[in-house]
Design an enzyme around this catalytic site. Structure first.
Site, short mmCIF file in Angstrom:
data_model
loop_
_atom_site.label_atom_id
_atom_site.label_comp_id
_atom_site.label_asym_id
_atom_site.label_seq_id
_atom_site.Cartn_x
_atom_site.Cartn_y
_atom_site.Cartn_z
N GLY A 116 0.81 -1.22 0.00
CA GLY A 116 0.00 0.00 0.00
C GLY A 116 0.84 1.27 0.00
O GLY A 116 0.35 2.35 -0.35
N SER A 124 6.40 4.15 4.63
CA SER A 124 6.13 2.89 5.34
C SER A 124 5.29 3.19 6.57
O SER A 124 5.73 3.91 7.47
CB SER A 124 7.44 2.22 5.75
OG SER A 124 7.15 1.05 6.48
N LYS A 125 4.11 2.62 6.58
CA LYS A 125 3.23 2.82 7.73
C LYS A 125 3.95 2.40 9.01
O LYS A 125 4.00 3.13 9.99
CB LYS A 125 1.95 2.02 7.53
CG LYS A 125 1.01 2.07 8.71
CD LYS A 125 -0.28 1.34 8.42
CE LYS A 125 -1.05 1.13 9.71
NZ LYS A 125 -2.34 0.47 9.53
N THR A 137 9.09 -2.55 7.68
CA THR A 137 9.02 -3.50 6.57
C THR A 137 10.43 -3.72 6.00
O THR A 137 11.12 -2.76 5.63
CB THR A 137 8.06 -2.96 5.49
OG1 THR A 137 6.80 -2.75 6.12
CG2 THR A 137 7.90 -3.92 4.33
N GLU A 144 11.83 -4.88 3.26
CA GLU A 144 12.22 -4.39 1.93
C GLU A 144 12.46 -2.88 1.96
O GLU A 144 13.46 -2.37 1.46
CB GLU A 144 11.10 -4.67 0.91
CG GLU A 144 10.91 -6.13 0.56
CD GLU A 144 9.86 -6.81 1.44
OE1 GLU A 144 9.70 -6.39 2.60
OE2 GLU A 144 9.22 -7.76 0.96
N GLY A 149 -2.85 -0.01 5.23
CA GLY A 149 -1.87 0.20 4.16
C GLY A 149 -2.52 0.35 2.80
O GLY A 149 -2.20 1.25 2.02
N ARG A 150 -3.49 -0.52 2.49
CA ARG A 150 -4.10 -0.50 1.15
C ARG A 150 -5.14 0.60 1.01
O ARG A 150 -5.75 0.74 -0.05
CB ARG A 150 -4.70 -1.86 0.83
CG ARG A 150 -5.62 -2.44 1.89
CD ARG A 150 -5.85 -3.94 1.66
NE ARG A 150 -6.60 -4.59 2.73
CZ ARG A 150 -6.07 -5.06 3.85
NH1 ARG A 150 -4.77 -4.93 4.09
NH2 ARG A 150 -6.81 -5.66 4.76
N GLN A 161 -4.37 -5.59 -4.61
CA GLN A 161 -4.09 -5.52 -3.17
C GLN A 161 -5.35 -5.16 -2.41
O GLN A 161 -5.68 -5.77 -1.39
CB GLN A 161 -2.98 -4.50 -2.85
CG GLN A 161 -2.59 -4.60 -1.37
CD GLN A 161 -1.84 -3.41 -0.81
OE1 GLN A 161 -1.80 -2.33 -1.44
NE2 GLN A 161 -1.27 -3.55 0.37
N GLU A 207 -6.03 -8.58 -0.60
CA GLU A 207 -5.50 -8.51 0.77
C GLU A 207 -6.65 -8.27 1.75
O GLU A 207 -6.61 -8.71 2.89
CB GLU A 207 -4.44 -7.40 0.90
CG GLU A 207 -3.59 -7.52 2.15
CD GLU A 207 -2.36 -6.61 2.16
OE1 GLU A 207 -1.24 -7.10 2.01
OE2 GLU A 207 -2.54 -5.38 2.32
N HIS A 248 -5.72 -8.78 -27.16
CA HIS A 248 -4.79 -9.51 -28.02
C HIS A 248 -3.93 -10.48 -27.23
O HIS A 248 -2.92 -10.95 -27.73
CB HIS A 248 -3.92 -8.52 -28.80
CG HIS A 248 -4.73 -7.66 -29.72
ND1 HIS A 248 -5.07 -8.04 -31.00
CD2 HIS A 248 -5.33 -6.45 -29.52
CE1 HIS A 248 -5.82 -7.10 -31.56
NE2 HIS A 248 -6.00 -6.12 -30.68
N LYS A 257 7.07 -13.79 5.72
CA LYS A 257 8.06 -12.79 6.16
C LYS A 257 8.96 -13.40 7.22
O LYS A 257 10.17 -13.23 7.22
CB LYS A 257 7.35 -11.59 6.79
CG LYS A 257 6.75 -10.61 5.84
CD LYS A 257 6.31 -9.37 6.62
CE LYS A 257 5.28 -8.54 5.90
NZ LYS A 257 4.72 -7.47 6.72
O1 LIG Z 1 3.68 0.52 4.86
P1 LIG Z 1 4.35 -0.66 5.44
O2 LIG Z 1 4.18 -0.74 6.93
O3 LIG Z 1 5.81 -0.68 5.06
O4 LIG Z 1 3.68 -1.94 4.86
C1 LIG Z 1 3.70 -2.23 3.51
C2 LIG Z 1 2.70 -3.28 3.12
O5 LIG Z 1 2.97 -4.50 3.78
C3 LIG Z 1 1.77 -5.17 4.10
O6 LIG Z 1 1.64 -5.18 5.46
C4 LIG Z 1 1.75 -6.57 3.60
O7 LIG Z 1 2.99 -7.17 3.58
C5 LIG Z 1 0.70 -4.35 3.42
O8 LIG Z 1 -0.52 -4.47 4.03
C6 LIG Z 1 1.26 -2.98 3.47
O9 LIG Z 1 0.62 -2.13 2.58
#
Ligand SMILES: O=P(O)(O)OC[C@H]1O[C@](O)(CO)[C@@H](O)[C@@H]1O
Length: 550
Positions: free
Chosen positions: A164, A215-216, A220, A222, A277-278, A359, A363, A394, A516
């Site tokens: 999100g 990032s909420k 996360t 990544e 997030g979404r 998503q 989700e 196509h 994860k």
């Molecule tokens: O904004 P964040 O906390 O980094 O999370 C990113 C995404 O990861 C999730 O928790 C799922 O992995 C989503 O719901 C969210 O949008």
């Protein structure tokens, strides 16, 4: 009425009978032949937008439904207490009960002066103060008054976020490109695959680049890893950590982690845990959108969603466009056994719209346990997928037309193109395909028609189209910030209504956690010496192959 399984509701049983006796025998061609007012009866107009943005027209008439079906579906929504859950949501109740949170993203786009309360406290002053901060910041960046550490204005924005915190900003900035600042370069880095960051950084200059760490949770893996690598890249040239303040901003709910990362809290744009997030493109997570299209347009985007919120909240279910779309979708999922739902935007700028909706829908509604803790005995979350038309025609449309699966579909198009080139010829061709596809899906082609075209007998079955394949047609006046906001909000309320009927919690996402956690364990094993042997044979084999190489 309190319930756990939707399948125990009287209206569900009635729909089951209706499906057996009527639904599965319906033939769209015949329904149109029998009732000349079917199109008028089963189409709806959303009039909540300003003249330059709307209306948006929704045609549900090419669906395998009768007026009786709609009546029964509405009854199902009533028995499932969709209205009650809707009111609870707007009341700020903690309807995301598994995480003990309110679901209050409509407050982010509440452009009225009405208070909206969570836990008895009006959240609107906080929402407005973040919007003010976003306005000041985006104005300063766009006008060039905000300077990088060597005194140059910002040219490139790199949004680092995933899920999100990425899909909304990517989709909206693409969809609203005609409103974007032409000389601003936007990059979105989400994947932990180093290629994603490397390719973006290759095109950026540290002196003129602004990083938005979106990032909420700010935990996360990544996003934190990509953000750290971006900071290292920046400091390898800028040297002094004090320069970070001019080039990094955080969009998050987690001030502690933001500060620990080294971002000045003055450059932090906050939101609250009642924003999922979404559902966060409306929050500070939308800063890249505001930077690109300007704050006024961002506000119009919020306004469009707000108009749809007001409509959804106040319109009786019988007439309520998102609720009806959701109920028709449930009709296909749970009574016809459809597993997927196709969304085909006939608008090249909206090419990421299906990915965004994936998503939102999957989700949210990819759950199998009801609010009362029971395992459902019916299908929930549909598999949402799609690509823009006409390209999709196509590639996979062959299967939609002649395959063995029932694939309900949404076709979406604006009347006015942003690029009416060649005297609007392209757009007329685009629209002709839009209309022809839903017609072809519905009418099909009979063996007699194929034969009349001169096909050899043995080829006739191959060229026959069974038809009777349903679709919704959605026609916007134009894709503007406001109409896009309304369309996204429409799909949010579709998702909400489906989840409410299925009686699942559409607002948590525990399903993403297990992978994860296991990845963390594998990573530590990749960093350690020797072969691993504590997984199953397949996983051991794969990890050891990566460690030793071929
Ligand atoms: O904004 P964040 O906390 O980094 O999370 C990113 C995404 O990861 C999730 O928790 C799922 O992995 C989503 O719901 C969210 O949008």
């Amino acid at each position: 009425m309190s319930f756990s399984l939707a399948s125990t509701l009287p209206a569900w049983q009635a729909l089951q009978n209706h499906y057996e006796n009527v639904g599965k025998h319906l033939v769209l061609r015949d329904l149109f032949d029998k009732d000349s007012s079917r199109f008028n009866k089963l189409s709806h107009t959303f009039n909540g937008l300003k003249e330059e943005d709307g209306p948006i027209f929704f045609d549900f008439s090419k669906n395998l439904i009768t007026e009786e079906t709609v009546k029964l579906l509405v009854q199902l929504a009533k028995e499932a207490n969709v209205e009650g859950l809707r009111d609870s949501l707007f009341n700020g109740d903690h309807i995301n009960f598994t995480e003990g949170r309110a679901v209050y993203h409509p407050a982010l786009r509440n452009l009225s002066d009405k208070p909206m309360k969570v836990n008895g406290e009006d959240v609107m002053p906080g929402v407005r103060s973040v919007l003010k901060h976003m306005k000041e910041f985006s104005d300063a960046i766009r006008s060039g008054t905000w300077k990088g550490y060597t005194g140059k204005p910002i040219k490139s924005i790199v949004n680092i976020g995933i899920g999100g915190s990425d899909l909304g900003p990517v989709m909206v900035t693409e969809a609203l490109k005609p409103y974007g600042k032409q000389d601003m370069e936007l990059h979105f880095v989400s994947n932990i695959d180093g290629t994603h960051l490397a390719e973006a950084l290759n095109k950026c200059d540290p002196e003129t680049t602004l990083f938005l760490i979106a990032s909420k949770t700010f935990t996360t893996a990544e996003t934190c890893t990509n953000a750290q690598s971006a900071k290292d890249w920046f400091l390898s040239q800028a040297k002094d950590p004090a320069h970070v303040a001019k080039h990094f901003a955080a969009l998050s709910t987690n001030e502690k982690e933001v500060t620990a990362f080294g971002i000045d809290s003055a450059n932090m744009f906050e939101f609250s845990d009642w924003v999922g997030g979404r559902y966060s493109v409306w929050s500070a997570i939308g800063l890249s959108v505001a930077l690109y299209i300007g704050f006024e347009n961002f506000e119009a985007f919020l306004g469009g969603a707000h108009a749809m919120d007001n409509y959804f909240r106040s319109t009786p279910l019988e007439e309520n466009i998102p609720a009806l779309a959701a109920l028709i979708s449930i009709w296909y999922s749970d009574f016809f056994g459809a597993q997927t739902h196709l969304v085909a935007p006939y608008d090249q700028y909206m090419h990421r719209f299906p990915a965004y909706l994936q998503q939102l829908s999957m989700e949210s509604n990819g759950k199998a346990i009801t609010r009362s803790g029971d395992m459902v005995n019916y299908t929930t979350g549909k598999i949402l997928w799609g690509e823009p038309g006409t390209n999709s025609q196509h590639s996979f449309f062959q299967l939609v037309h002649q395959g063995t699966k029932l694939i309900p579909a949404d076709f979406l198009i604006p009347i006015e193109s942003h690029n009416p080139i060649d005297n609007n010829k392209h757009h007329r061709m685009l629209f002709s395909n839009f209309a022809a596809q839903t017609e072809a899906l519905m009418l099909g082609k009979t063996p007699a028609e194929v034969k009349a075209e001169g096909a050899a007998d043995e080829i006739v079955p191959h060229k026959t189209f069974v038809g009777n394949r349903p679709s919704n047609s959605i026609i916007a006046k134009k894709i503007t910030p406001a109409s896009l906001g309304a369309l996204i909000s429409f799909y949010e309320w579709v998702t909400f209504t489906e989840g409410a009927v299925w009686n699942i919690n559409s607002f948590d996402q525990f399903g993403v956690e297990l992978g994860k956690k296991l990845a963390k364990n594998v990573l530590s094993q990749l960093d350690a010496e020797g072969k691993v042997n504590d997984h199953d044979a397949s996983t051991n084999g794969l990890i050891n192959l990566f460690k030793t190489g071929f």
